[in-house]
Design an enzyme around this catalytic site. Structure first.
Site, PDB file in Angstrom:
ATOM      1  N   GLY A  13     -22.999 127.661   0.846  1.00 36.31           N
ATOM      2  CA  GLY A  13     -21.964 126.768   1.354  1.00 36.31           C
ATOM      3  C   GLY A  13     -22.286 125.331   0.976  1.00 36.31           C
ATOM      4  O   GLY A  13     -23.382 125.035   0.481  1.00 36.31           O
ATOM      5  N   LEU A  14     -21.332 124.454   1.233  1.00 39.28           N
ATOM      6  CA  LEU A  14     -21.490 123.044   0.881  1.00 39.28           C
ATOM      7  C   LEU A  14     -22.646 122.402   1.641  1.00 39.28           C
ATOM      8  O   LEU A  14     -23.029 122.881   2.720  1.00 39.28           O
ATOM      9  CB  LEU A  14     -20.194 122.288   1.235  1.00 39.28           C
ATOM     10  CG  LEU A  14     -18.957 122.601   0.398  1.00 39.28           C
ATOM     11  CD1 LEU A  14     -17.724 121.973   1.055  1.00 39.28           C
ATOM     12  CD2 LEU A  14     -19.118 122.095  -1.033  1.00 39.28           C
ATOM     13  N   SER A  20     -28.740 125.272   6.954  1.00 38.91           N
ATOM     14  CA  SER A  20     -30.146 125.185   7.371  1.00 38.91           C
ATOM     15  C   SER A  20     -30.266 125.328   8.884  1.00 38.91           C
ATOM     16  O   SER A  20     -31.149 126.044   9.377  1.00 38.91           O
ATOM     17  CB  SER A  20     -30.748 123.843   6.940  1.00 38.91           C
ATOM     18  OG  SER A  20     -30.703 123.741   5.545  1.00 38.91           O
ATOM     19  N   SER A  87     -26.246 127.028  -3.603  1.00 40.21           N
ATOM     20  CA  SER A  87     -25.959 128.069  -4.621  1.00 40.21           C
ATOM     21  C   SER A  87     -24.475 128.067  -4.998  1.00 40.21           C
ATOM     22  O   SER A  87     -23.754 129.020  -4.708  1.00 40.21           O
ATOM     23  CB  SER A  87     -26.415 129.455  -4.146  1.00 40.21           C
ATOM     24  OG  SER A  87     -26.113 129.729  -2.806  1.00 40.21           O
TER      25      SER A  87
HETATM   26  S1  ADX Z   1     -28.576 124.378  -5.169  1.00 41.84           S
HETATM   27  O1  ADX Z   1     -27.274 123.864  -5.618  1.00 41.84           O
HETATM   28  O2  ADX Z   1     -29.559 124.416  -6.262  1.00 41.84           O
HETATM   29  O3  ADX Z   1     -28.462 125.682  -4.472  1.00 41.84           O
HETATM   30  P1  ADX Z   1     -30.223 123.516  -2.968  1.00 41.84           P
HETATM   31  O4  ADX Z   1     -29.657 124.260  -1.809  1.00 41.84           O
HETATM   32  O5  ADX Z   1     -31.496 124.017  -3.572  1.00 41.84           O
HETATM   33  O6  ADX Z   1     -29.082 123.306  -4.096  1.00 41.84           O
HETATM   34  O7  ADX Z   1     -30.504 122.001  -2.537  1.00 41.84           O
HETATM   35  C1  ADX Z   1     -29.473 121.272  -1.935  1.00 41.84           C
HETATM   36  C2  ADX Z   1     -30.013 120.017  -1.253  1.00 41.84           C
HETATM   37  O8  ADX Z   1     -30.459 119.082  -2.230  1.00 41.84           O
HETATM   38  C3  ADX Z   1     -28.919 119.314  -0.470  1.00 41.84           C
HETATM   39  O9  ADX Z   1     -28.949 119.716   0.885  1.00 41.84           O
HETATM   40  C4  ADX Z   1     -29.269 117.854  -0.609  1.00 41.84           C
HETATM   41  O10 ADX Z   1     -30.120 117.470   0.441  1.00 41.84           O
HETATM   42  C5  ADX Z   1     -30.066 117.764  -1.887  1.00 41.84           C
HETATM   43  N1  ADX Z   1     -29.355 117.215  -3.063  1.00 41.84           N
HETATM   44  C6  ADX Z   1     -29.805 116.188  -3.814  1.00 41.84           C
HETATM   45  N2  ADX Z   1     -29.004 115.958  -4.860  1.00 41.84           N
HETATM   46  C7  ADX Z   1     -27.991 116.868  -4.796  1.00 41.84           C
HETATM   47  C8  ADX Z   1     -26.845 117.147  -5.625  1.00 41.84           C
HETATM   48  N3  ADX Z   1     -26.585 116.436  -6.716  1.00 41.84           N
HETATM   49  N4  ADX Z   1     -26.021 118.159  -5.255  1.00 41.84           N
HETATM   50  C9  ADX Z   1     -26.298 118.887  -4.141  1.00 41.84           C
HETATM   51  N5  ADX Z   1     -27.359 118.675  -3.330  1.00 41.84           N
HETATM   52  C10 ADX Z   1     -28.215 117.670  -3.650  1.00 41.84           C
END
Ligand code: ADX
Length: 181
Positions: A13-14, A20, A87
């Protein structure tokens, strides 16, 4: 031993949808019942195992691949891996599903972008809007919602407590094992 099987609860999700928080609350509830559960969180894994990865589509794919492999090991060990990763790409999530088909449960923690942006718990949406953070999911990078998740939790409409109860019920139904006394 645990009276439940191991597996992967994959929360997608967003940012700001509540993945979390929901993951940690579910972990607490399951442990209180004597179940084995462990949270794997994007923010946490990105400080260690995935510290070399950024937010390009390629790096996110690798982030999800590695994290999925770790979750698969927890599942094999009989533990419920509660995974909280944005994701955003369907293909990345589907690869984890394909690699761990019997264990994988996709949970869409769904909240509209407007709600997540209004919450903005880490101030990241504000920084993304100002151009300070590039490729931010929902603003300047895509989020592809699941087409057929095992469960959808409308975290934008429900209070946290209701989300936790719903997810805990699902987990109980799908993971409990009948053990002869
Ligand atoms: S994922 O897209 O690769 O699944 P993941 O869940 O590991 O992302 O990490 C997301 C976290 O990274 C967010 O909660 C936020 O705190 C941080 N973050 C930093 N830069 C970005 C970005 N460009 N897009 C999304 N999340 C970011």
């Amino acid at each position: 031993m645990n009276r439940h099987c191991g597996g992967i609860l994959w929360l997608t999700g967003l940012s700001g949808a509540g993945k979390s928080t929901l993951a940690r609350e579910l972990e607490r509830v399951l442990r209180a019942r004597g179940w084995q559960a462990f949270v794997l969180d994007g923010d946490a894994l990105r400080t260690g195992l995935n510290a070399d990865l950024g937010f390009s589509p390629q790096d996110r794919a690798e982030n999800i691949r590695r994290s999925g492999e770790v979750a698969g090991l927890f599942a094999q060990a009989g533990i419920i891996a509660i995974c909280a990763f944005i994701s955003p790409y369907r293909a990345d999530r589907d690869r984890v599903r394909a690699a761990h088909a019997a264990a994988f449960h996709e949970i869409h923690v769904s909240a509209p972008l407007e709600v997540c942006e209004a919450r903005d718990p880490k101030g990241l949406y504000r920084r993304a809007r100002s151009g300070e953070i590039a490729q931010f999911t929902g603003i300047s990078a895509p989020y592809e919602p699941p087409l057929a998740p095992e469960l959808e939790i409308p975290s934008g409409r429900w209070p946290l407590e209701r989300c936790v109860v719903q997810l805990a019920r699902y987990t109980e139904r799908r993971f409990a094992l009948a053990v002869a006394a």
